[in-house]
Design a protein around this motif. Structure first.
Motif, PDB file in Angstrom:
ATOM      1  N   SER A 382       0.852  -1.186   0.000  1.00 29.26           N
ATOM      2  CA  SER A 382       0.000   0.000   0.000  1.00 29.26           C
ATOM      3  C   SER A 382       0.884   1.230   0.000  1.00 29.26           C
ATOM      4  CB  SER A 382      -0.905  -0.021   1.238  1.00 29.26           C
ATOM      5  OG  SER A 382      -1.476   1.238   1.450  1.00 29.26           O
ATOM      6  N   SER A 383       0.422   2.275  -0.667  1.00 28.14           N
ATOM      7  CA  SER A 383       1.222   3.501  -0.722  1.00 28.14           C
ATOM      8  C   SER A 383       1.045   4.350   0.534  1.00 28.14           C
ATOM      9  CB  SER A 383       0.820   4.322  -1.952  1.00 28.14           C
ATOM     10  OG  SER A 383      -0.545   4.677  -1.877  1.00 28.14           O
ATOM     11  N   THR A 384       0.184   3.910   1.446  1.00 29.12           N
ATOM     12  CA  THR A 384      -0.054   4.673   2.666  1.00 29.12           C
ATOM     13  C   THR A 384       1.203   4.717   3.524  1.00 29.12           C
ATOM     14  OG1 THR A 384      -2.354   3.961   2.655  1.00 29.12           O
ATOM     15  CG2 THR A 384      -1.509   4.857   4.706  1.00 29.12           C
ATOM     16  N   VAL A 385       1.548   5.906   3.991  1.00 28.62           N
ATOM     17  CA  VAL A 385       2.673   6.060   4.913  1.00 28.62           C
ATOM     18  C   VAL A 385       2.146   5.863   6.322  1.00 28.62           C
ATOM     19  CG1 VAL A 385       4.472   7.611   5.737  1.00 28.62           C
ATOM     20  CG2 VAL A 385       3.810   7.649   3.331  1.00 28.62           C
ATOM     21  N   GLU A 386       2.779   4.960   7.074  1.00 33.49           N
ATOM     22  CA  GLU A 386       2.256   4.613   8.387  1.00 33.49           C
ATOM     23  C   GLU A 386       3.387   4.434   9.388  1.00 33.49           C
ATOM     24  OE1 GLU A 386       0.137   1.068   7.527  1.00 33.49           O
ATOM     25  OE2 GLU A 386       1.934  -0.093   7.065  1.00 33.49           O
ATOM     26  N   ILE A 387       2.991   4.240  10.632  1.00 35.31           N
ATOM     27  CA  ILE A 387       3.965   4.034  11.700  1.00 35.31           C
ATOM     28  C   ILE A 387       4.627   2.671  11.516  1.00 35.31           C
ATOM     29  CG2 ILE A 387       4.266   3.931  14.200  1.00 35.31           C
ATOM     30  CD1 ILE A 387       3.434   6.661  13.023  1.00 35.31           C
ATOM     31  N   VAL A 388       5.914   2.598  11.783  1.00 41.84           N
ATOM     32  CA  VAL A 388       6.681   1.376  11.574  1.00 41.84           C
ATOM     33  C   VAL A 388       6.205   0.282  12.529  1.00 41.84           C
ATOM     34  CG1 VAL A 388       8.984   0.366  11.690  1.00 41.84           C
ATOM     35  CG2 VAL A 388       8.680   2.661  10.776  1.00 41.84           C
ATOM     36  N   VAL A 935      -0.255   7.591  17.563  1.00 40.49           N
ATOM     37  CA  VAL A 935       0.990   8.142  17.012  1.00 40.49           C
ATOM     38  C   VAL A 935       0.768   8.580  15.565  1.00 40.49           C
ATOM     39  CG1 VAL A 935       3.373   7.594  16.368  1.00 40.49           C
ATOM     40  CG2 VAL A 935       2.469   6.819  18.561  1.00 40.49           C
ATOM     41  N   GLN A 936       0.034   7.766  14.801  1.00 38.00           N
ATOM     42  CA  GLN A 936      -0.256   8.108  13.408  1.00 38.00           C
ATOM     43  C   GLN A 936      -1.042   9.420  13.332  1.00 38.00           C
ATOM     44  OE1 GLN A 936       0.640   6.130  10.754  1.00 38.00           O
ATOM     45  NE2 GLN A 936      -0.441   7.114   9.087  1.00 38.00           N
ATOM     46  N   LEU A 937      -2.030   9.574  14.208  1.00 43.51           N
ATOM     47  CA  LEU A 937      -2.838  10.789  14.234  1.00 43.51           C
ATOM     48  C   LEU A 937      -1.966  12.005  14.538  1.00 43.51           C
ATOM     49  CD1 LEU A 937      -5.522  12.381  14.398  1.00 43.51           C
ATOM     50  CD2 LEU A 937      -5.717  11.610  16.777  1.00 43.51           C
ATOM     51  N   HIS A 938      -1.126  11.898  15.541  1.00 42.02           N
ATOM     52  CA  HIS A 938      -0.281  13.037  15.910  1.00 42.02           C
ATOM     53  C   HIS A 938       0.804  13.300  14.866  1.00 42.02           C
ATOM     54  CE1 HIS A 938      -2.324  12.601  19.761  1.00 42.02           C
ATOM     55  NE2 HIS A 938      -1.852  13.788  20.086  1.00 42.02           N
ATOM     56  N   ILE A1019       8.256  14.823   2.798  1.00 39.96           N
ATOM     57  CA  ILE A1019       7.075  14.301   3.496  1.00 39.96           C
ATOM     58  C   ILE A1019       6.066  15.431   3.621  1.00 39.96           C
ATOM     59  CG2 ILE A1019       6.245  13.090   5.539  1.00 39.96           C
ATOM     60  CD1 ILE A1019       9.278  12.484   6.100  1.00 39.96           C
ATOM     61  N   TRP A1020       4.833  15.152   3.230  1.00 41.21           N
ATOM     62  CA  TRP A1020       3.800  16.169   3.282  1.00 41.21           C
ATOM     63  C   TRP A1020       2.439  15.514   3.455  1.00 41.21           C
ATOM     64  CZ3 TRP A1020       0.888  16.323  -1.524  1.00 41.21           C
ATOM     65  CH2 TRP A1020       1.467  15.570  -2.561  1.00 41.21           C
ATOM     66  N   VAL A1021       1.432  16.305   3.675  1.00 39.56           N
ATOM     67  CA  VAL A1021       0.080  15.800   3.922  1.00 39.56           C
ATOM     68  C   VAL A1021      -0.813  16.158   2.743  1.00 39.56           C
ATOM     69  CG1 VAL A1021      -1.961  15.984   5.396  1.00 39.56           C
ATOM     70  CG2 VAL A1021       0.311  15.905   6.423  1.00 39.56           C
ATOM     71  N   ARG A1022      -1.573  15.176   2.279  1.00 41.19           N
ATOM     72  CA  ARG A1022      -2.464  15.379   1.135  1.00 41.19           C
ATOM     73  C   ARG A1022      -3.900  15.050   1.552  1.00 41.19           C
ATOM     74  NH1 ARG A1022      -0.736  11.829  -3.661  1.00 41.19           N
ATOM     75  NH2 ARG A1022      -1.199  10.158  -2.194  1.00 41.19           N
ATOM     76  N   GLU A1023      -4.822  15.869   1.113  1.00 43.96           N
ATOM     77  CA  GLU A1023      -6.246  15.615   1.362  1.00 43.96           C
ATOM     78  C   GLU A1023      -6.739  14.649   0.300  1.00 43.96           C
ATOM     79  OE1 GLU A1023     -10.379  18.065   2.271  1.00 43.96           O
ATOM     80  OE2 GLU A1023      -8.458  19.122   2.127  1.00 43.96           O
ATOM     81  N   ILE A1024      -7.213  13.489   0.720  1.00 45.00           N
ATOM     82  CA  ILE A1024      -7.618  12.455  -0.226  1.00 45.00           C
ATOM     83  C   ILE A1024      -9.130  12.334  -0.347  1.00 45.00           C
ATOM     84  CG2 ILE A1024      -5.545  11.074   0.049  1.00 45.00           C
ATOM     85  CD1 ILE A1024      -7.170   9.291   1.973  1.00 45.00           C
ATOM     86  N   GLU A1025      -9.838  12.803   0.641  1.00 42.09           N
ATOM     87  CA  GLU A1025     -11.291  12.702   0.649  1.00 42.09           C
ATOM     88  C   GLU A1025     -11.792  13.765   1.600  1.00 42.09           C
ATOM     89  OE1 GLU A1025     -14.609   9.214   1.440  1.00 42.09           O
ATOM     90  OE2 GLU A1025     -12.516   8.662   1.162  1.00 42.09           O
ATOM     91  N   ALA A1026     -13.073  14.004   1.586  1.00 40.20           N
ATOM     92  CA  ALA A1026     -13.614  15.052   2.443  1.00 40.20           C
ATOM     93  C   ALA A1026     -13.185  14.842   3.891  1.00 40.20           C
ATOM     94  CB  ALA A1026     -15.142  15.049   2.348  1.00 40.20           C
ATOM     95  N   TYR A1027     -12.466  15.818   4.438  1.00 38.81           N
ATOM     96  CA  TYR A1027     -12.035  15.822   5.827  1.00 38.81           C
ATOM     97  C   TYR A1027     -11.111  14.634   6.163  1.00 38.81           C
ATOM     98  CZ  TYR A1027     -16.097  18.831   5.722  1.00 38.81           C
ATOM     99  OH  TYR A1027     -17.006  19.781   5.384  1.00 38.81           O
ATOM    100  N   ARG A1029      -7.183  13.092   5.451  1.00 39.76           N
ATOM    101  CA  ARG A1029      -5.875  13.395   4.908  1.00 39.76           C
ATOM    102  C   ARG A1029      -4.935  12.219   5.141  1.00 39.76           C
ATOM    103  NH1 ARG A1029      -4.026  19.249   6.865  1.00 39.76           N
ATOM    104  NH2 ARG A1029      -4.556  18.498   8.944  1.00 39.76           N
ATOM    105  N   GLU A1030      -3.929  12.138   4.295  1.00 39.93           N
ATOM    106  CA  GLU A1030      -2.954  11.073   4.442  1.00 39.93           C
ATOM    107  C   GLU A1030      -1.551  11.635   4.291  1.00 39.93           C
ATOM    108  OE1 GLU A1030      -3.360   8.078   1.464  1.00 39.93           O
ATOM    109  OE2 GLU A1030      -2.630   9.363  -0.152  1.00 39.93           O
ATOM    110  N   LEU A1031      -0.604  10.913   4.898  1.00 39.41           N
ATOM    111  CA  LEU A1031       0.797  11.279   4.809  1.00 39.41           C
ATOM    112  C   LEU A1031       1.372  10.744   3.507  1.00 39.41           C
ATOM    113  CD1 LEU A1031       2.463  12.835   6.892  1.00 39.41           C
ATOM    114  CD2 LEU A1031       3.335  10.651   7.732  1.00 39.41           C
ATOM    115  N   VAL A1032       2.161  11.574   2.845  1.00 40.15           N
ATOM    116  CA  VAL A1032       2.734  11.196   1.555  1.00 40.15           C
ATOM    117  C   VAL A1032       4.246  11.344   1.617  1.00 40.15           C
ATOM    118  CG1 VAL A1032       2.800  11.700  -0.931  1.00 40.15           C
ATOM    119  CG2 VAL A1032       0.658  11.963   0.348  1.00 40.15           C
ATOM    120  N   MET A1033       4.945  10.359   1.034  1.00 37.83           N
ATOM    121  CA  MET A1033       6.394  10.416   0.930  1.00 37.83           C
ATOM    122  C   MET A1033       6.768  10.451  -0.546  1.00 37.83           C
ATOM    123  SD  MET A1033       8.970   8.188   3.344  1.00 37.83           S
ATOM    124  CE  MET A1033       7.804   6.929   3.592  1.00 37.83           C
TER     125      MET A1033
END
Length: 1066
Positions: A382-388, A935-938, A1019-1027, A1029-1033
Motif C-alpha cells: 500500500s502507498s499509505t505512509v504509516e507508523i513502523v 501516534v499516526q494521528l499526531h 514528506i507532506w500531507v495530502r487531502e484524499i477525501e472530504a475531511y 488526509r494522508e501522509l505522503v512520501m
C-alpha cells in the motif's frame, strides 16, 4: 394457581419473601425477578445440563399496576460516587399511577408506552433518547425475560433505564410490570377455531407472551380511560398489532417507526426515525421483499443445534483481522483448532465476534501457509505512509494459543483447514464509529480505495418517498463492512464522525443494515479522532462502573503493619522511572551484607491486596487486561485511587508490596532467593536522568549517599547479569519508536524525538527480567500445569527469508539456527560507511519474529515454553500489576506457592486460563494498535501544521517484479514512519533494469537504488477525501530526470499547501 411447561432461565437472585410482601427492600439489579417465586429445576448427572421442568406459577392479586423505583439513599450519608440506592414501590391504584406519570411536550405526546421484547432487543436507542416525548415507559416482565435470554447487553441497558431514579431523571417514569404473575394479565384465553368450536388452536410460547403484553395494554387502557394519557403498545410484531386492532380496547398498537415518525412530525428537531432499527431476515423464507438472495440462507436454529451435536457442524466465535481474513476456533474434547474462513461467501454475513456454526470444506480446498503469506505480502504494498511495525503481524496461534494447521499424512505437509459459516448462533452486533460516504471532486493517486467506496455508494444509496435516504456508512474498524443506514439528516452528517448500530444483515443485501445512534464530532478534530480510535479498537474508556468503585477502600485508607507481612521499611528502597510517572509499579534496593555480598530486592506493588479475586473490580480488570497508552492520555486498567495512589510506590510513604530478595555476590552469582509480602517505604522516586547522573559519579563519592551507592551497585550487577544473558543467546534488538514534544496548552505535537536510552534504563530492565524469570520458576515448581507464562516462539526460516537475502546483497550472512547465532551475526553486521545500518538490521530482525504471547503452561510441552528473544527457558510477567492483568494472576499464583494466600478456584481451571490468556493477548494487541493509531494521528497533525519536510530515509525493499510499477519501501528513522513510494518510471520503460538477486533497480545506467541505501525524501500531507488526509512520501534524491512529471508533482504539493490552510485543522 396456573401450572405450565416453560424453559428454565436464570433471572438473578430472587429476594421476594414467601408471603409476597411487596415492601421487601430488593436491589434494583434483581427487579425483573422481584415477583417471581423460587424456581425449581433439575440438572442431569451425565452432562450437567439444565432441562425443561414443570413448575407452579402462583398468580397474585396484590401487584397493583406494577412497580416503580425511588432513591432511598438521598437522605443517608453516602459517598458521592456511591451507586443510587433504588428501591421498588408498588403502584396501588389509578390515582397513584397518575401521580407518577410525566407529561410529554404537548397533549399529543402524553402517553404511556408499553414495550414488547423486540423493542428492548433492537430499539433501546429510541427509548434512551426520547425522554422529552416518551417519558412514561412500561417494561413487562415477559419482555425482560426474553431480552435477557437473547441479548444480555440489551437487558442490562433496559434495567439501567429502570434504575434511572433521583434528581437527574425526574422527567422520566419507568415502570416494571410483573405480567407473568399478575392475576389480570397472566391468564391467557385459548383461541377457538372458527370452523370447529370444539377444536382449540395450538398456542406457541411466543403467542402467549404477546397475549400477556397485550393484556397489560388493556389493563392500562381501562385505568387511564378518560384521562389525557394515551396508552401505546409499541411492537414491531405485525400479527400482534393486527390482533390488537380487533380487541377494540382503550389502547393503540404501533410499530416503532410509525410512532417515531408521528413524534418527529410534532417535533422535527428530534429525528427519532433515524434511531429506529432496520430489520431484515437472514433466510429466504422470510424474504418478503421479493429480492434475490446474494448469500446462502442460514440454517435454522434447530437444524444448527442438531448439526453441532452430530458433529456435522462446529461451533465457535469468528475472529477477523480485516474483511478478507477470518478464523473460527473449534473444539473437540480438549483439543482446539483454528479454521480459516477465506472468502466473503464463506463468511456468509458473519461479523467479528459472532458465535457461528461452520462446516469444514473438503481437503482439496484447504490451503498452505505460503498461500496466506502471499496474500499478506500483496496487502502490504500500500502507498499509505504509516507508523513502523515493531514485530511481525500476529497469527491466530499468536493471539489465541490455538494451532491453525494440520499435518496431512498423505501429503506429508501442513495444511490450514478452511470452512464456511452455515448459521449464526448468537450475533455480536455493536456500535461502530466512522463517517457516511461523501462524494468529492478530489482525485488521488491512491484512488483504488476511494473508487471502491464510490462504487459501493452508487450501488446502494437511494432516496425514499418519505424524504429519508439510504446512506453508506464506512466504519473506521477495518474488520467491519460498510453499513447501510436510513436517515433524514444526511446533510447534517457530512463531515462528521458518527456512531452507527448494526441491526441485521438480510441474505438479499450486500451489506448489513443499521441505524444512527449519535454524533461524536467533526472529522479531523484531534479529540474526536482519539475518541474514534478508542472505539475502533474497543478500548474501554468509560468511567468505571459504580460496582467497581464500590470495591475501593476509603480515600483516607492507611497502610498498617500486619503480622503476615515482613517489615522492610528500614531498607533504602527507591524507584527509577520516566519523568512524571505516577503509576510506579516497581522499586529496588541493594545493600552490602556483613559477609561482603549484596542483598538485592525488587519490590512490586501488591495490587492483589486491594483487588479481591472474583470481585467486580477484578472482573473489570480481567476484561480490560491492560492499560492503554496514547500520545496524549493514559487509560488505566484500575481506578485512579489504586493506579496513582495506594498501589503506586511513591517516595516517602508506606506501601504494601510483593518483594523478591536475593543474596548476590559482587560477581552477580545468585546464592539464594526469598519471596515476601512486605511493607516498604521508598526513600526516592528517581527519574532515569537522575539515576544516570548517580551512575556517572566517581566511586569515591558514593560512600556517603545511600541513594548513589545503591544505584551504582545495582548498575554494576546489571552489567554482569546482562553479559551473562547475551552469552546465553539473548538478543539485543532495536525499536524505531519515537516520542512527541507536545504544546503545553493545545497538546499538539511541536517536535518529534527519538527515545534516548540510558544505562539507567538498562539497569531497571535487567532487574525486572531477573524478577520475572525467578518468579516463573517458582510458580512452575508448584503449579506445573496452571502457571500463566509468556512464550516467544522461535522464528522459522521462512519468516527471515527476505532479510537473509537482503543482508546477503550487502555481504552479510544472517544465521538464525538459534538466538545465539542470530545475535552473533547481527553483531558482526557493521558498515563503516553507514553507522545506522546495524540498528536498521536489528529493527528488521525484530519484524521477522512473532510477538510474545501469554499462555497456560498446561497447554504446551516444556520445550515450547522457551522465550526466544530473552534466551530464557521460562518467563512470565510479574513486575507491572498496576497496568497488566497477567501480572495480577502471577501474583496470586506466587502467593499460593509460598502459602500466604489460597489459589482462587478459577485459576485452577485450564479451560478458564486458556480463555483468559487469549483475551489478554487480544487486549494487549488492541492496546498496541490504539497506541500506534494515536501516534499516526499526531504524526499527521505534526506534518499538516507546516510546509513539507525533507529527511533521510532508508530503503527496506525494492520491488523488482517484471510487470509491476517500480516502487521502493522506505523508512524514515527520525519520525518512525514507513511507506511504499512509487518511482516516476513506467514498468515498460526500456531504460529500467531490474536486478532481483541484488534487490536493486538501475535506471538509465547512472541511477541505482538498492536495499539499505540511504535516500532523501519529502514528506507532506495530502487531502484524499472530504475531511480525510494522508501522509505522503516522495523521493527527491536520487532524482529521476523526468522533468514533466516532476513539475506536475510540484504543482500538486503547492496546491495541497494552499488547501491545507483552509481545510479543517487537527
Amino acid at each position: 394457581m396456573q401450572e405450565e411447561d416453560q424453559e428454565m432461565m436464570r433471572m438473578g437472585d430472587e429476594d421476594g419473601d414467601e408471603n409476597g410482601d411487596t415492601t421487601t427492600t430488593t436491589s434494583i439489579l434483581t427487579a425483573p425477578s422481584l415477583y417471581l417465586r423460587p424456581t425449581f429445576f433439575r440438572q442431569t448427572r451425565k452432562k450437567g445440563k439444565i432441562i425443561k421442568s414443570v413448575t407452579e406459577r402462583y398468580l397474585r392479586d396484590d401487584l397493583g399496576l406494577g412497580c416503580y423505583y425511588v432513591d432511598e439513599g438521598l437522605m443517608s450519608n453516602r459517598r458521592s460516587d456511591d451507586a443510587t440506592v433504588a428501591k421498588p414501590r408498588t403502584i396501588d391504584d389509578t390515582k397513584h399511577l397518575l401521580s407518577l406519570l410525566r407529561p410529554g411536550k404537548d397533549n399529543k405526546t402524553n402517553a404511556v408506552v408499553i414495550c414488547d421484547t423486540n423493542v428492548l432487543l433492537h430499539n433501546l436507542d429510541v427509548l434512551e433518547q426520547s425522554q422529552q416525548v416518551m417519558p412514561n415507559l412500561v417494561f413487562p416482565q415477559t419482555s425482560l425475560v426474553e431480552c435477557r435470554s437473547n441479548r444480555m447487553v440489551a437487558y442490562d441497558r433496559a434495567v439501567e433505564l429502570l434504575r434511572e431514579v433521583g434528581e437527574m431523571h425526574h422527567n422520566r417514569s419507568c415502570i416494571f410490570f410483573p405480567d407473568m404473575h399478575h392475576s389480570q394479565t397472566a391468564h391467557i384465553e385459548e383461541d377457538i377455531d372458527s370452523n370447529d368450536s370444539n377444536e382449540k388452536k395450538s398456542t406457541s410460547i411466543n403467542d402467549e407472551n404477546d397475549a400477556r403484553i397485550r393484556n397489560i395494554a388493556i389493563l392500562y387502557g381501562e385505568h387511564l380511560r378518560g384521562t389525557n394519557f394515551r396508552v401505546i403498545l409499541l411492537t414491531d410484531d405485525k400479527a400482534s398489532r393486527e390482533i390488537a386492532k380487533k380487541d377494540k380496547h382503550f389502547y393503540e398498537a404501533r410499530s416503532v417507526r410509525s410512532w417515531a415518525k408521528e413524534l418527529d412530525s410534532l417535533h422535527p428537531d428530534l429525528s427519532l426515525a433515524d434511531l429506529v432499527a432496520q430489520y431484515g431476515s437472514s433466510d429466504t423464507k422470510n424474504n418478503t421483499n421479493g429480492n434475490t438472495d446474494i448469500f446462502q440462507p442460514h440454517v435454522g436454529q434447530t437444524d444448527l443445534s442438531l448439526g453441532v451435536k452430530s458433529g456435522r457442524y462446529y461451533r465457535g466465535v469468528i475472529r477477523s483481522r480485516d474483511l478478507s481474513s477470518a478464523f473460527v476456533t473449534i473444539r473437540r474434547g480438549e483439543e482446539r483448532l483454528a479454521i480459516t474462513i477465506e472468502e466473503s461467501d464463506d463468511r456468509n454475513r458473519a461479523i467479528d465476534g459472532d458465535t457461528v456454526a461452520i462446516e469444514l470444506n473438503s481437503l482439496e480446498k484447504w490451503i498452505t501457509s505460503s498461500d496466506t503469506k502471499k496474500k499478506e505480502e500483496k496487502d502490504k504494498k500500500s502507498s499509505t505512509v504509516e507508523i513502523v511495525n515493531e514485530t511481525a503481524e500476529p497469527t491466530q496461534n499468536d493471539l489465541t494459543n490455538v494451532p491453525d494447521t494440520i499435518t496431512v499424512d498423505d501429503a506429508a505437509k501442513n495444511l490450514k483447514p478452511t470452512g464456511r459459516v452455515v448459521g449464526i448462533l448468537r450475533r455480536n452486533f455493536a456500535n461502530y464509529s466512522g463517517s457516511i460516504y461523501e462524494k468529492t471532486s478530489k482525485s488521488s493517486s491512491s484512488s483504488s480505495e476511494i473508487s471502491e467506496r464510490e462504487k459501493i455508494a452508487l450501488e446502494n444509496e437511494r432516496e425514499h418517498p418519505d424524504g429519508s435516504s439510504t446512506c453508506v456508512f464506512f466504519p473506521m474498524d477495518t474488520k467491519i463492512p460498510p453499513i447501510l443506514i436510513r436517515t433524514s439528516q444526511r446533510d447534517r452528517f457530512l463531515g462528521q464522525r458518527i456512531v452507527v448500530a448494526m441491526d441485521s444483515w438480510p441474505s438479499y443485501s450486500s451489506y448489513p443494515l443499521g441505524h444512527y445512534v449519535e454524533t461524536i464530532g467533526p472529522a479531523g478534530s484531534k479529540d474526536v479522532e482519539t475518541e474514534v480510535l478508542l472505539q475502533q479498537f474497543k478500548i474501554a474508556h468509560e468511567p468505571f462502573p459504580a460496582a467497581v468503585l464500590a470495591c475501593l477502600p476509603p480515600n483516607d485508607y492507611k497502610i498498617k503493619m500486619v503480622p503476615e507481612r515482613t517489615d522492610l521499611r528500614h531498607l533504602p528502597v527507591l524507584s527509577i522511572d520516566p519523568p512524571g510517572c505516577k503509576d510506579i509499579d516497581d522499586a529496588l534496593h541493594c545493600i552490602v551484607l556483613p559477609n561482603g555480598n549484596y542483598q538485592v530486592g525488587v519490590s512490586i506493588a501488591d495490587v492483589t491486596h486491594y483487588v479481591a479475586a472474583g470481585s467486580a473490580m477484578d472482573l473489570e480488570a480481567a476484561n480490560r487486561s491492560t492499560s492503554t497508552y496514547l500520545v496524549n492520555k493514559r487509560l488505566d486498567m484500575l481506578p485512579a485511587l489504586l493506579t496513582t495512589d495506594l498501589c503506586s510506590l511513591k517516595a516517602n510513604v508506606d506501601r504494601y508490596a510483593f518483594s523478591i530478595i536475593w543474596e548476590v555476590t559482587p560477581e552477580a552469582e545468585i546464592l539464594n532467593v526469598d519471596f515476601k509480602k512486605s511493607v516498604i517505604h521508598s526513600i526516592a522516586a528517581l527519574t532515569y536522568q537522575q539515576a544516570q547522573s548517580f551512575i556517572d559519579q566517581p566511586d569515591c563519592q558514593s560512600d556517603d549517599d545511600p541513594q548513589v551507592g545503591a544505584v551504582k551497585r545495582l548498575a554494576s550487577l546489571a552489567r554482569k547479569f546482562r553479559k551473562k544473558r547475551i552469552e546465553a543467546g539473548a538478543l539485543t534488538l532495536a525499536s524505531p519508536e519515537v516520542k512527541f514534544v507536545l504544546d503545553s496548552e493545545s497538546l499538539n505535537p511541536t517536535d518529534v524525538q527519538a527515545y534516548a536510552l540510558l544505562e539507567a534504563n538498562a539497569l531497571v530492565e535487567e532487574f525486572m527480567l531477573l524478577a520475572n524469570i525467578t518468579v516463573s520458576k517458582k510458580i512452575l515448581r508448584n503449579y506445573p500445569t496452571l502457571s500463566v507464562l509468556r512464550r516467544h516462539p522461535s522464528p522459522n526460516r521462512a519468516m527471515f527469508e527476505g532479510l537473509i537475502s537482503k543482508a546477503r546483497c550487502r555481504g552479510f550472512e544472517i544465521d538464525i539456527e538459534n538466538s545465539k547465532r542470530l545475535a552473533d551475526s547481527l553483531d558482526a553486521a557493521q558498515s563503516e560507511d553507514e553507522p545506522y545500518f546495524n540498528k536498521l538490521l536489528r529493527i528488521l530482525s525484530t519484524r521477522c519474529m512473532s510477538p510474545a504471547q501469554y499462555f497456560c503452561s498446561g497447554e504446551y510441552r516444556p520445550m515450547e515454553w522457551h522465550h526466544y528473544g530473552l534466551a530464557a527457558p521460562v518467563y512470565t510477567h510479574f513486575t507491572s500489576p498496576i497496568r497488566r492483568y497477567a501480572d495480577v494472576c502471577v501474583h496470586r499464583l506466587l502467593a499460593a506457592a509460598i502459602n500466604v494466600a489460597p489459589l482462587p478456584p478459577h485459576l485452577s481451571s485450564k479451560s478458564y486460563l486458556h480463555d483468559l490468556c487469549a483475551n489478554m493477548n487480544r487486549r494487549h494487541r488492541a492496546a498496541q494498535l490504539a497506541g500506534r493509531a494515536s501516534v499516526q494521528l499526531h504524526t499527521l497533525i505534526f506534518f499538516g501544521s507546516g510546509p513539507p519536510k525533507e529527511e533521510d530515509a532508508y530503503v527496506l525493499d525494492v520491488d523488482t517484479a517484471e510487470k509491476a510499477d517500480p516502487s521502493i519501501r522506505l523508512m524514515v528513522p527520525k519520525y518512525g514512519i514507513e511507506g511504499q513510494v512509487k518511482l516516476p518510471v513506467s514498468c515498460d520503460d526500456p531504460k529500467l533494469i531490474r536486478l532481483p538477486t541484488e534487490n536493486k533497480i538501475v535506471y538509465d545506467k547512472n541511477i541505482s537504488i538498492q536495499v539499505f541505501d540511504k535516500v532523501r525524501v519529502k514528506i507532506w500531507v495530502r487531502e484524499i477525501e472530504a475531511y480525510q488526509r494522508e501522509l505522503v512520501m516522495e523521493l527527491i534524491s536520487p532524482s529521476f530526470d523526468l522533468s514533466e512529471k516532476s513539475n506536475k508533482r510540484k504543482v500538486e504539493i503547492k496546491s495541497s499547501e494552499k488547501k491545507g490552510k483552509k481545510s479543517r485543522s487537527f
